[in-house]
Design a protein around this motif. Sequence first.
Motif, short mmCIF file in Angstrom:
data_model
loop_
_atom_site.label_atom_id
_atom_site.label_comp_id
_atom_site.label_asym_id
_atom_site.label_seq_id
_atom_site.Cartn_x
_atom_site.Cartn_y
_atom_site.Cartn_z
N ARG A 65 -23.24 4.12 3.41
CA ARG A 65 -22.12 4.19 4.70
C ARG A 65 -23.25 4.71 5.86
NH1 ARG A 65 -19.32 2.39 7.38
NH2 ARG A 65 -17.51 3.62 8.64
N ASP A 72 -14.77 -0.82 2.65
CA ASP A 72 -14.28 -1.94 1.80
C ASP A 72 -15.47 -2.48 0.95
OD1 ASP A 72 -11.79 -1.71 2.69
OD2 ASP A 72 -12.02 -3.20 4.13
N VAL A 73 -16.56 -2.96 1.74
CA VAL A 73 -17.76 -3.41 1.07
C VAL A 73 -18.58 -2.54 0.14
CG1 VAL A 73 -19.91 -4.48 1.33
CG2 VAL A 73 -18.29 -5.06 2.86
N ALA A 75 -16.74 -0.08 -1.63
CA ALA A 75 -15.86 0.18 -2.59
C ALA A 75 -15.84 -1.04 -3.61
CB ALA A 75 -14.37 0.30 -2.24
N ARG A 76 -15.91 -2.20 -3.08
CA ARG A 76 -16.28 -3.57 -3.92
C ARG A 76 -17.46 -3.43 -4.84
NH1 ARG A 76 -15.04 -7.07 -0.32
NH2 ARG A 76 -17.33 -7.61 0.33
N ARG A 82 -10.87 2.59 -2.47
CA ARG A 82 -11.64 3.06 -1.18
C ARG A 82 -11.34 4.51 -0.82
NH1 ARG A 82 -9.28 -0.66 3.55
NH2 ARG A 82 -9.60 1.55 4.41
N HIS A 86 -13.92 7.08 0.91
CA HIS A 86 -13.50 7.74 2.17
C HIS A 86 -14.01 9.23 1.99
CE1 HIS A 86 -12.01 4.83 5.15
NE2 HIS A 86 -11.26 4.27 4.18
#
Length: 98
Positions: A65, A72-73, A75-76, A82, A86
């Motif tokens: 981050r 999103d990336v 998390a994937r 997500r 966060h």
Amino acid sequence: MTCYGHHTQPHIRVHETRWARQEVRAAARRLTRDSGALAVASAGAWRAGLASRVCGLRDAVVRARCAGVPVDVIARDGGLPRDVVHRWTAPARARRAR
């Protein structure tokens, strides 16, 4: 963890985000791969091992981050919801804004 990475050179930024994403994927694989072996250990060893792998994944998520990888990336790549990304990165974003 302090977020660095406000580079002006795009090629440095691209390399940094690629490396950060690879780190998240590797940490997620370690957590998944080792969970079975940890399950057969004693309860204390299981908790300590699991906590260590989760901490490694969280650190990788925060670094990604900070490197500018979108939530999103991350998390994937990490196989995470997500909201977890966060929650784990909120303090890093707050420190970076100072």
